[in-house]
Design an enzyme around this catalytic site. Sequence first.
Site, short mmCIF file in Angstrom:
data_model
loop_
_atom_site.label_atom_id
_atom_site.label_comp_id
_atom_site.label_asym_id
_atom_site.label_seq_id
_atom_site.Cartn_x
_atom_site.Cartn_y
_atom_site.Cartn_z
N GLU A 1 -6.83 -1.68 12.29
CA GLU A 1 -6.49 -2.55 11.16
C GLU A 1 -7.57 -3.57 10.87
O GLU A 1 -7.81 -3.92 9.71
CB GLU A 1 -5.14 -3.22 11.42
CG GLU A 1 -3.96 -2.26 11.53
CD GLU A 1 -3.88 -1.29 10.36
OE1 GLU A 1 -4.15 -1.69 9.22
OE2 GLU A 1 -3.54 -0.12 10.60
N HIS B 1 -10.28 -2.05 8.86
CA HIS B 1 -9.95 -1.98 7.44
C HIS B 1 -10.43 -3.21 6.67
O HIS B 1 -10.57 -3.15 5.44
CB HIS B 1 -8.44 -1.84 7.25
CG HIS B 1 -7.94 -0.44 7.30
ND1 HIS B 1 -8.50 0.58 6.55
CD2 HIS B 1 -6.91 0.13 8.00
CE1 HIS B 1 -7.85 1.70 6.80
NE2 HIS B 1 -6.89 1.46 7.67
N GLU C 1 -9.27 5.38 5.49
CA GLU C 1 -8.45 5.79 6.62
C GLU C 1 -9.25 6.50 7.70
O GLU C 1 -9.06 6.27 8.90
CB GLU C 1 -7.30 6.69 6.13
CG GLU C 1 -6.30 5.97 5.26
CD GLU C 1 -5.67 4.79 5.96
OE1 GLU C 1 -5.21 4.95 7.11
OE2 GLU C 1 -5.65 3.70 5.37
N ASN D 1 -3.95 -5.60 5.12
CA ASN D 1 -4.21 -6.50 4.00
C ASN D 1 -5.39 -7.41 4.34
O ASN D 1 -5.55 -7.85 5.48
CB ASN D 1 -2.98 -7.37 3.70
CG ASN D 1 -1.71 -6.55 3.64
OD1 ASN D 1 -1.58 -5.66 2.84
ND2 ASN D 1 -0.77 -6.87 4.52
N GLU E 1 0.84 -1.20 0.00
CA GLU E 1 0.00 0.00 0.00
C GLU E 1 0.87 1.25 0.00
O GLU E 1 1.85 1.33 0.76
CB GLU E 1 -0.89 0.01 1.25
CG GLU E 1 -1.93 1.11 1.22
CD GLU E 1 -2.87 1.03 2.43
OE1 GLU E 1 -3.93 1.65 2.38
OE2 GLU E 1 -2.52 0.36 3.42
#
Length: 892
Positions: free
Chosen positions: A325, A328, A347, A292, A155
């Site tokens: 995370e 995400h 974000e 990820n 990223e």
Amino acid sequence: MRKPIALLLIGFAATASHAENKFNFLTTPGKLPKDIVPRSYLIRLEPNLETLVTDGFESIEIEVLKPTQHIVLNALATEIAAANIEIGDRKEELTPQFDPNQQTVSFELREILDPGLYTLWLKFQSRIGEQPHGLCLYHYDSQGGLEQLLATNLEPVDARRVFPCWDEPAFKAIFQLSVKTGIENTVVSNTPVSGEMPFGVDEKIVVFERTPPMASYLVLVACGKFEWLEDEVAGVKLRFMTTGGKKQYARYALEVTKKLLTYYTDYFAVRYPLPKLDQIALPSGFTSDTGNWGGITYSEDAVLFDAENSSEFSKQKIFLLIAKEIAHQWFGDLVTMAWWDDLWLSEGFASWMKVKATDQFNPEWKVWLHAADQKERTMAFDARKITHPIRQPVADEDQVRGAFDVITSQKAAFFLRMLENFLGEQPFRQGIRAYLAAHQRSNATTEDFWESLESGTGKPTKQIASAWTEQPGFPLIKVTTQCVGTKRVISLEQVPFMFAGQDSKPTQWTVPIGIRSTPDPKDVKYALLSKLSNNFDYPGCDGALQANAGNIGFFRVLYEPALFSDLRKNVERLPESDRLNLVTDTWALVETGNVPASSYFDLLENLGRDDSFAIWQGALGGPETVGALKLTDRLEQGQPGRETYQKYICSLFFPKLQEIGWDERSGENIETRRFRAMLIETLGFFGDRTVIDEAFKRFEKFRDNPASPALNLCSPVAAIVGRYSSRSVYDELLSMADSSRTAEQKRIYLRALSAALDPDLARQTLEYLISDRVMPGDACRAFENLATEGEHPELVWEFVTTHFKEMQQRFGLDRLSRLLLSIAGGFTDDSRADELIAFAKAYLTPLAMPEAEDTASLIRFRAKLKAKTLQAIDEWIKTRVDTASSDTMQNR
């Protein structure tokens, strides 16, 4: 006609905004042509740690959407040995044409391809690097030996460094990977392993299951000698992986993961979409945390918890990081922004959700209250010329990297909190669920989000919110009041909040303002300021009014003098969040020249009996900020009033430390423990002899018995000892840094070394920090500490500029540039600003110049602040010290 204070959602003018469409692949920004899209990748990677080259084979099913004779995709630092395309029953050999500037490879076909499905085959070589771009090589110590592992960091635009691909977020596709590696290694990717095949005697090929359609930057490959803890929740297999001998420190992180997956699944009403979730703690260094899909990577010093050696505050940081995370996995992975100008949809949402989730499970931590530190840092950035809108245009790869900043993440998060608070928690949640349900496994834009939010809340959200995402900055709300009969007329006016010397542009927001009065602080009324100014009726004339209830609004408030005086006198009757808001806003208004410095210190006097850790941390500054009291001390460096200033601050804080004592008590809450640590460190740094002596006594006990100090006091005690260390004590700290068992211990002792007042010791620390004995990430933090806490910015600046080429090789130019600007940001003299610009023009890239110029502006601003306020602060403190001395004499 005045409006009553209420939750008003109708009758206001829409603010100006830039038009944006809902997601449409063909009209989405990007550099790649839209005539061909990848549907699936079959990729085999064969990394070689000796040559630092990866041999790769790739079969890509592509769909031609409209007739074309050209195939264009991304590739960088890659060689293609062979390429062909299957067209029906024949193959056409292709010749690659690279464009390094555009980071693409293209192929010219002999004939036009008609719409339909084709297979593109590539044989390539890519490079393995030691910087956090692409496939990275990590070195680490394991039981006295040196080991290596590989992990991707793709990223935002580095998948193209590992394998040729359509490396833009709108080009979602299915990935299936296989990796050749040593027989002793474990390989991790986004999906579970579907099979392993031996390859010769010492190697094997690991094949993974197909992924759902996803963006290329979410691909994960990690390969090394891992160990792990495992568990399962709601049918999802969990592993938390570490390098050898560290898996026991991942137990807390694994428990956090189980809580969060359950919570998020319920909150989003969308199940976690993969069968497994691996999380990997990689060796400390340049590792950045990457969400990820199905395989999150972290720097091990950020997620591993050693109950015997880690402070309790570490638990909070770990929980917050993992919460972000894992969020995400939905925001960014399941639903991906169409292009990088909508990065805030990933974000900002994850940054907001991490605090919301952490608060859900740990209300005693008061994470929203302490998030004010990040909010102050964000507002300070957003008030400067370098700022930009939450949703900002992004043209190319260089701009993509710069888009990951406090505006995109933190301002967006605080904006979302303000919006949720105004619209209502449950309606807002319905909007979030509608957004995820409508766009899962696809892409979305800000316009898509507004549409989902309006469908979930039934309210015209876009008209309220668009100005907050489409224009930079935030408002200053000016408040005046007048009692008319049994009501108060509140006049609210908005202007852009700016520091002196900046050009003010006509800007307007729709601002939800929560107002409370000290007689009944639990009763919050809302005014929606949709014009430049408006009047509102508020019931009753008693008490003082506070106009940002809960510190939830992303704006500053300037009260008329009489109203501020009432607030100051009644400040103890306000909730903790509002007292903190008043403290931080008042100092910001001192900096802009709206109120005199004496108003700030008068307010602190009225808060003298207040024992809120958050409020006094707000005054001093937290992990993200330099607060008013520390900044004033920095301005006082080399000035005759500094000793008196420091004594005054000690007179505020020492009684508080006496009250709670040095030693922790059974049942004590974490706020008290953190407050104690802050008081001890501040008093020690500001020269309180009693505290300094006690810190050295406790350090000696710790040296003889490492289990003696409370874990939460290790950092302040070590920092004080480091600040006043002799040569022999410094050598002890150096030895402790070298022999530290954990990354947290290492950082504690590096900070202690960096705090030394002795310039000779500071020079030795500088040499130590560029040695192989310190990981690059730890070294950068220590350089910054040495420039500020050790009071040697000039030594650090001279060292870094003199050793710039040597440090560039070790840290990389991007990170070194950020470090250089951070060090320079500690200066408060105009001449240093000029020196910074001259050096930046000579050694930094043109892309770094805007930040260099912004840092120079900050230095000049603080130089003016010093000239404008320091004398007034000295006189105010002298008056208080003289008064206190006079009172003492009379009492005698």
